[in-house]
Design a protein around this motif. Sequence first.
Motif, PDB file in Angstrom:
ATOM      1  N   GLU A  32       0.825  -1.205   0.000  1.00 10.78           N
ATOM      2  CA  GLU A  32       0.000   0.000   0.000  1.00 10.78           C
ATOM      3  C   GLU A  32       0.864   1.261   0.000  1.00 10.78           C
ATOM      4  OE1 GLU A  32      -3.110   1.288   3.189  1.00 10.78           O
ATOM      5  OE2 GLU A  32      -3.851  -0.452   2.076  1.00 10.78           O
ATOM      6  N   ARG A  33       1.899   1.275   0.827  1.00 11.87           N
ATOM      7  CA  ARG A  33       2.810   2.429   0.875  1.00 11.87           C
ATOM      8  C   ARG A  33       3.464   2.686  -0.469  1.00 11.87           C
ATOM      9  NH1 ARG A  33       7.025   1.716   5.714  1.00 11.87           N
ATOM     10  NH2 ARG A  33       5.557   0.893   7.201  1.00 11.87           N
ATOM     11  N   MET A  34       3.835   1.599  -1.158  1.00 16.57           N
ATOM     12  CA  MET A  34       4.561   1.726  -2.418  1.00 16.57           C
ATOM     13  C   MET A  34       3.635   1.871  -3.624  1.00 16.57           C
ATOM     14  SD  MET A  34       7.668  -0.970  -1.745  1.00 16.57           S
ATOM     15  CE  MET A  34       8.327  -0.713  -3.395  1.00 16.57           C
ATOM     16  N   LEU A  35       2.316   1.797  -3.376  1.00 16.49           N
ATOM     17  CA  LEU A  35       1.306   1.869  -4.435  1.00 16.49           C
ATOM     18  C   LEU A  35       1.473   0.719  -5.434  1.00 16.49           C
ATOM     19  CD1 LEU A  35       1.293   5.733  -5.075  1.00 16.49           C
ATOM     20  CD2 LEU A  35      -0.164   4.427  -3.511  1.00 16.49           C
ATOM     21  N   ILE A  39       2.954  22.247  -4.308  1.00 12.61           N
ATOM     22  CA  ILE A  39       2.273  21.726  -5.493  1.00 12.61           C
ATOM     23  C   ILE A  39       2.113  20.212  -5.375  1.00 12.61           C
ATOM     24  CG2 ILE A  39       2.517  21.306  -7.980  1.00 12.61           C
ATOM     25  CD1 ILE A  39       3.952  24.111  -8.061  1.00 12.61           C
ATOM     26  N   GLY A  40       3.214  19.527  -5.064  1.00  6.74           N
ATOM     27  CA  GLY A  40       3.155  18.077  -4.941  1.00  6.74           C
ATOM     28  C   GLY A  40       2.163  17.628  -3.887  1.00  6.74           C
ATOM     29  N   GLU A  41       2.180  18.274  -2.731  1.00  7.68           N
ATOM     30  CA  GLU A  41       1.260  17.906  -1.652  1.00  7.68           C
ATOM     31  C   GLU A  41      -0.192  18.161  -2.044  1.00  7.68           C
ATOM     32  OE1 GLU A  41       2.907  20.199   1.543  1.00  7.68           O
ATOM     33  OE2 GLU A  41       4.536  18.748   1.875  1.00  7.68           O
ATOM     34  N   THR A  42      -0.453  19.239  -2.759  1.00  7.37           N
ATOM     35  CA  THR A  42      -1.813  19.544  -3.210  1.00  7.37           C
ATOM     36  C   THR A  42      -2.326  18.452  -4.140  1.00  7.37           C
ATOM     37  OG1 THR A  42      -1.480  21.925  -3.007  1.00  7.37           O
ATOM     38  CG2 THR A  42      -3.227  21.206  -4.508  1.00  7.37           C
ATOM     39  N   VAL A  43      -1.515  18.056  -5.105  1.00  5.83           N
ATOM     40  CA  VAL A  43      -1.933  17.026  -6.066  1.00  5.83           C
ATOM     41  C   VAL A  43      -2.092  15.673  -5.373  1.00  5.83           C
ATOM     42  CG1 VAL A  43      -1.281  15.787  -8.170  1.00  5.83           C
ATOM     43  CG2 VAL A  43      -0.950  18.268  -8.034  1.00  5.83           C
ATOM     44  N   VAL A  44      -1.132  15.308  -4.527  1.00  9.55           N
ATOM     45  CA  VAL A  44      -1.207  14.025  -3.821  1.00  9.55           C
ATOM     46  C   VAL A  44      -2.446  13.976  -2.931  1.00  9.55           C
ATOM     47  CG1 VAL A  44      -0.097  12.620  -2.028  1.00  9.55           C
ATOM     48  CG2 VAL A  44       1.249  13.499  -3.945  1.00  9.55           C
ATOM     49  N   GLU A  45      -2.725  15.065  -2.234  1.00 11.99           N
ATOM     50  CA  GLU A  45      -3.915  15.117  -1.367  1.00 11.99           C
ATOM     51  C   GLU A  45      -5.185  14.866  -2.168  1.00 11.99           C
ATOM     52  OE1 GLU A  45      -6.105  18.682   0.925  1.00 11.99           O
ATOM     53  OE2 GLU A  45      -4.031  18.316   1.563  1.00 11.99           O
ATOM     54  N   ARG A  46      -5.242  15.421  -3.359  1.00 11.35           N
ATOM     55  CA  ARG A  46      -6.432  15.259  -4.209  1.00 11.35           C
ATOM     56  C   ARG A  46      -6.569  13.833  -4.738  1.00 11.35           C
ATOM     57  NH1 ARG A  46     -10.020  18.624  -7.106  1.00 11.35           N
ATOM     58  NH2 ARG A  46     -11.507  17.178  -8.004  1.00 11.35           N
ATOM     59  N   THR A  64      -5.429  11.015  -3.234  1.00 14.03           N
ATOM     60  CA  THR A  64      -5.446   9.986  -2.196  1.00 14.03           C
ATOM     61  C   THR A  64      -6.525  10.281  -1.168  1.00 14.03           C
ATOM     62  OG1 THR A  64      -3.772  11.162  -0.897  1.00 14.03           O
ATOM     63  CG2 THR A  64      -2.973   9.479  -2.410  1.00 14.03           C
ATOM     64  N   ASP A  65      -6.859   9.244  -0.382  1.00 14.57           N
ATOM     65  CA  ASP A  65      -7.819   9.453   0.697  1.00 14.57           C
ATOM     66  C   ASP A  65      -7.080   9.880   1.969  1.00 14.57           C
ATOM     67  OD1 ASP A  65      -6.725   7.161   1.843  1.00 14.57           O
ATOM     68  OD2 ASP A  65      -8.428   5.895   1.359  1.00 14.57           O
ATOM     69  N   GLU A 106      -6.024   8.316   4.461  1.00 14.12           N
ATOM     70  CA  GLU A 106      -4.927   7.428   4.883  1.00 14.12           C
ATOM     71  C   GLU A 106      -3.802   7.366   3.851  1.00 14.12           C
ATOM     72  OE1 GLU A 106      -8.294   6.049   5.257  1.00 14.12           O
ATOM     73  OE2 GLU A 106      -8.163   7.051   7.189  1.00 14.12           O
ATOM     74  N   GLY A 107      -3.888   8.181   2.809  1.00 12.76           N
ATOM     75  CA  GLY A 107      -2.834   8.199   1.799  1.00 12.76           C
ATOM     76  C   GLY A 107      -2.977   7.125   0.736  1.00 12.76           C
ATOM     77  N   ARG A 108      -4.153   6.499   0.673  1.00 15.52           N
ATOM     78  CA  ARG A 108      -4.383   5.444  -0.338  1.00 15.52           C
ATOM     79  C   ARG A 108      -5.114   6.042  -1.522  1.00 15.52           C
ATOM     80  NH1 ARG A 108      -6.695   2.062   4.331  1.00 15.52           N
ATOM     81  NH2 ARG A 108      -8.388   3.434   3.801  1.00 15.52           N
ATOM     82  N   ARG A 109      -4.874   5.437  -2.685  1.00 12.64           N
ATOM     83  CA  ARG A 109      -5.603   5.863  -3.877  1.00 12.64           C
ATOM     84  C   ARG A 109      -7.031   5.345  -3.797  1.00 12.64           C
ATOM     85  NH1 ARG A 109      -2.199   3.612  -8.673  1.00 12.64           N
ATOM     86  NH2 ARG A 109      -2.051   1.905  -7.211  1.00 12.64           N
ATOM     87  N   PRO A 110      -8.021   6.206  -4.035  1.00 16.03           N
ATOM     88  CA  PRO A 110      -9.420   5.752  -4.031  1.00 16.03           C
ATOM     89  C   PRO A 110      -9.643   4.687  -5.101  1.00 16.03           C
ATOM     90  CG  PRO A 110      -9.290   8.152  -4.018  1.00 16.03           C
ATOM     91  CD  PRO A 110      -7.898   7.637  -4.253  1.00 16.03           C
ATOM     92  N   GLY A 111     -10.560   3.777  -4.826  1.00 12.69           N
ATOM     93  CA  GLY A 111     -10.891   2.744  -5.802  1.00 12.69           C
ATOM     94  C   GLY A 111      -9.996   1.537  -5.770  1.00 12.69           C
TER      95      GLY A 111
END
Length: 160
Positions: free
Chosen positions: A66-69, A142-149, A151-152, A154-159
């Motif tokens: 999960e951490r490594m996607l 910028i990176g944090e804004t995009v990553v926040e959008r 991920t949920d 907990e930092g996981r990608r939705p879906g």
Amino acid sequence: MTQESRWLSDREQRAWQAYRRMFLLLNAQVSRDLAQQSGLSDPDYDVLSNLGSSPDRRCRVSELAERMLWSRSRLSHHLARMEQRGLVVREECETDGRGAVVVLTDLGLRTIGAAAPLHVESVRRHFVDLLTPEQIEVFADIGETVVERLTDAEGRRPGR
């Protein structure tokens, strides 16, 4: 009713193309440096650095994936190759008989310890040292804004 495309302006297109080109060239160069200097691939380094920063140098396979996607299957195959090289070992999870824990070996710890300073120097040479402190701050924002959008909470990608 179809929605009309919102084409990128010249400025937006320039930013997007600069990002795409930078991403590809920077990743390729840092990966090349890593392989030449330490014999590690990016995935090797990611596994070792994640384990090195984990409590007791160990992590559940599912959590590491999960951490490594990565999918658990992809990680499992990669871990098998790393086990053959003596960098990690897998153990049964004490609290869940179905789960597995991956552990950084002493050789793995020495390997990441030798590779990390060289890797950081490569990142500095090809990225950090080229930017002003202000640019670094903006880039991080910028990176944090995009990553926040993407991920949920907990930092996981939705879906997934």
